[in-house]
Design an enzyme around this catalytic site. Structure first.
Site, PDB file in Angstrom:
ATOM      1  CD  GLU A  93      14.548  -4.023  60.623  1.00 63.34           C
ATOM      2  OE1 GLU A  93      13.451  -3.603  60.203  1.00 63.34           O
ATOM      3  OE2 GLU A  93      15.503  -4.277  59.867  1.00 63.34           O
ATOM      4  CB  CYS A 147      14.487  -3.258  53.180  1.00 60.43           C
ATOM      5  SG  CYS A 147      15.426  -2.056  52.224  1.00 60.43           S
ATOM      6  CG  HIS A 192      15.731  -1.720  57.416  1.00 59.66           C
ATOM      7  ND1 HIS A 192      15.940  -3.069  57.355  1.00 59.66           N
ATOM      8  CD2 HIS A 192      16.251  -1.213  56.286  1.00 59.66           C
ATOM      9  CE1 HIS A 192      16.577  -3.377  56.243  1.00 59.66           C
ATOM     10  NE2 HIS A 192      16.779  -2.261  55.569  1.00 59.66           N
TER      11      HIS A 192
HETATM   12  N1  GLN Z   1      19.454  -4.568  48.205  1.00 63.08           N
HETATM   13  C1  GLN Z   1      18.277  -3.763  48.296  1.00 63.08           C
HETATM   14  C2  GLN Z   1      18.570  -2.290  48.035  1.00 63.08           C
HETATM   15  O1  GLN Z   1      19.695  -1.862  48.144  1.00 63.08           O
HETATM   16  C3  GLN Z   1      17.606  -3.940  49.640  1.00 63.08           C
HETATM   17  C4  GLN Z   1      18.403  -3.373  50.769  1.00 63.08           C
HETATM   18  C5  GLN Z   1      17.910  -3.801  52.134  1.00 63.08           C
HETATM   19  O2  GLN Z   1      17.195  -4.779  52.264  1.00 63.08           O
HETATM   20  N2  GLN Z   1      18.336  -3.091  53.159  1.00 63.08           N
HETATM   21  O3  GLN Z   1      17.687  -1.540  47.748  1.00 63.08           O
END
Ligand code: GLN
Length: 537
Positions: A512, A383, A510
């Protein structure tokens, strides 16, 4: 057969691993082919964990159905290999919200709305509805917090009342400290915790004792006498070589048989196949063939719970690849000045940059990603880790000076990561990110993504507001960044990879959050395989 209930209550202090105990009970029941589902009560008045800082409450766990729930759901899913739903999470916020809106609609006309019976009835109703709609053999309910807290007292009272209507087995998780000076296990705190439960009108069927050594027999007898139960009901829960061994430990001490008997379930033998497969995977965690050094780079590393799922996904992938991952936690802001210790990175066979929000620490992450790319250390960006992989590439390879995400530098000349269109009008913070399971396509046959998933599609969970800026696709691809995954409508970039040099992949998702003990997440397995190769060099 009507659904039976197990209620897990913790005494004395938090952090005893109630989630692991609850999950081990779920797994025990699954070994016996009973269908078991968890439910979690959390007393806080937030609707869900979505707006909480990970420093306060550990990671925010996201389910397929977009719910942002307590991190214990991650443990349940990892043990059960099942995707759960948000209605299994019952928070103070959800309950109070429902009661107040019902009251405004005239749902309690003429009545004084009270904790007992209105709030407790609301809890019991929800539990019965879950049992009716999902029809599990057993609903295992974990009550968040500690007995004696004001926050969870109404849940405990509701569970007492539930036991007047249904078959409920209560489990009291407690703690037995060993005093270094005398080297003796002390039962007094456990006795006090037990007494608190009795005061609430609950007599537990079992006392599970968390401690770092094995329970001394004399202490078991003392506790049994005090708790007025057979000593076989005092279950010891010493430190395990891995948390995934706990269901097997519970079987060794006969907890499974007693629990099934207390629940009034039909006696049957456990599935030898399921138990053997689980045991085999546990063995692989305990006795790996090789070791690899993996760095987890984040901005909330002071509280490891912020990255619980990432850590577990590495463990699962380690079991699959027979490699023990030695994890080094790196606080990204430590790499933002001259004090940055790059010799630490030299020892790494794999680097993961994790998710996060806000600009603190992001420049350190970019420095670490640059190191990984230039030194061919296998890299996985999750992410935020993917977004910064794009920023690093834009700055240092594509020559886009000052490139950044508009989240961190709204004035940047090259905003290679920007707010999702769907986010532009949103002002509410709760439950409004791009969330939950999203399918994507993997069009590149030669990509790391395609090889990892062994498929031309992948479905992973998401939690973000920003995305890859498609205006920069051409220039970035032209300088060697590969776009290897797209949303099914081809509008959003889901995966990017380095084309030259070593193993490097970033995902907007994500992965994970879908890694299970017996079904590791494909990208983590690929990373560990690359790390094993790197280790040989
Ligand atoms: N801050 C970034 C976004 O909102 C990444 C978010 C994250 O890593 N879950 O896109």
């Amino acid at each position: 057969m009507p659904t039976k209930y197990v209620v897990v209550l913790g005494s004395l202090l938090s952090g005893l691993g109630k989630g692991v105990i609850t999950s081990s009970i779920l797994k025990l029941l699954d070994f016996y082919n009973y269908t078991a589902l968890p439910t979690k009560f959390d007393g806080y008045l937030n609707y869900d964990c979505g707006t909480m800082n990970p420093y306060q409450h550990g990671e925010v766990y996201v389910l397929d159905d977009k719910s942002e729930v307590d991190m214990d759901f991650g443990i349940y899913e990892r043990f059960l290999s099942k995707s759960l739903t948000g209605d299994l999470s019952i928070t103070g916020g959800k309950l109070f919200g429902a009661i107040i809106s019902k009251e405004r609609q005239g749902g309690y006309l003429g009545e004084t709305v009270q904790i007992i019976p209105h709030l407790t009835n609301e809890i019991i109703d929800r539990i019965e509805k879950l049992a009716d709609s999902k029809r599990p053999d057993v609903l295992v309910i974990e009550v968040g917090g500690t007995v004696g807290d004001i926050e969870n007292s109404y849940f405990i009272e509701a569970m007492r009342q539930l036991s007047l209507k249904h078959e409920v087995v209560f489990i009291n998780l407690t703690y037995l400290p060993t005093l270094d000076v005398v080297g003796e296990q002390k039962t007094k705190p456990a006795q006090i915790g037990f007494r608190l439960l009795l005061q609430d009108g609950i007599r537990p069927n079992f006392v599970v004792c968390r401690m770092n050594s094995k329970l001394e027999e004399s202490k078991r007898e003392k506790l049994a006498l005090f708790a007025n139960m057979g000593k076989e009901r005092i279950i010891d829960d010493p430190d395990q070589p891995t948390v995934y061994n706990l269901p097997l430990h519970f079987m060794e001490v006969g907890f499974d048989k007693l629990l099934i008997k207390d629940l009034g379930l039909k006696e049957r033998a456990p599935s030898a196949k399921k138990v053997a497969a689980w045991r085999e995977t546990v063995k692989k965690v305990i006795n790996p063939k090789t070791q690899v050094n993996i760095a987890i780079v984040g901005k909330y590393t002071n509280l490891r719970d912020s990255y619980a799922s990432v850590k577990e996904a590495i463990t699962h992938a380690g079991a699959r690849t027979s490699a023990r991952p030695n994890i080094t936690w790196i606080e990204s802001s430590d790499f933002e000045n001259e004090k940055a210790d790059y010799s630490l990175l030299q020892k790494m066979d794999g680097i993961i940059v994790t998710g996060g929000f806000g600009s603190r620490g992001t420049e350190g992450m970019i420095n670490i990603i640059k190191y990984a790319r230039e030194n061919k250390v296998p890299y996985l960006g999750i992410c935020l880790g993917m977004q910064l992989m794009v920023v690093e590439y834009a700055r240092n390879v594509a020559g886009l000076k000052g490139a950044n995400s508009s989240e961190f530098d709204p004035m940047s000349k090259h905003k290679v990561i920007v707010l999702l269109d769907s986010q532009k009008q949103i002002t509410d913070k709760g439950g409004t990110m791009r969330l939950g399971a999203q399918e994507c396509i993997l069009p590149e046959p030669d990509s790391i993504a395609r090889k990892a998933y062994k498929s031309d599609t992948a479905t992973e969970r998401h939690r973000h507001r920003y995305e890859f800026n498609n205006h920069y696709a051409e220039v970035l691809e032209g300088s060697g960044l590969k776009i290897t995954g797209l949303t099914t409508d081809k509008k959003l970039v889901e995966f990017v990879e380095w084309s030259k040099g070593g193993f490097g992949i970033g995902t907007q998702s994500h992965p994970e959050l879908k890694s299970r003990f017996e079904e590791p997440a494909p990208l983590f397995v690929s990373l560990l395989e690359a790390a094993k190769e790197h280790c040989k060099d």
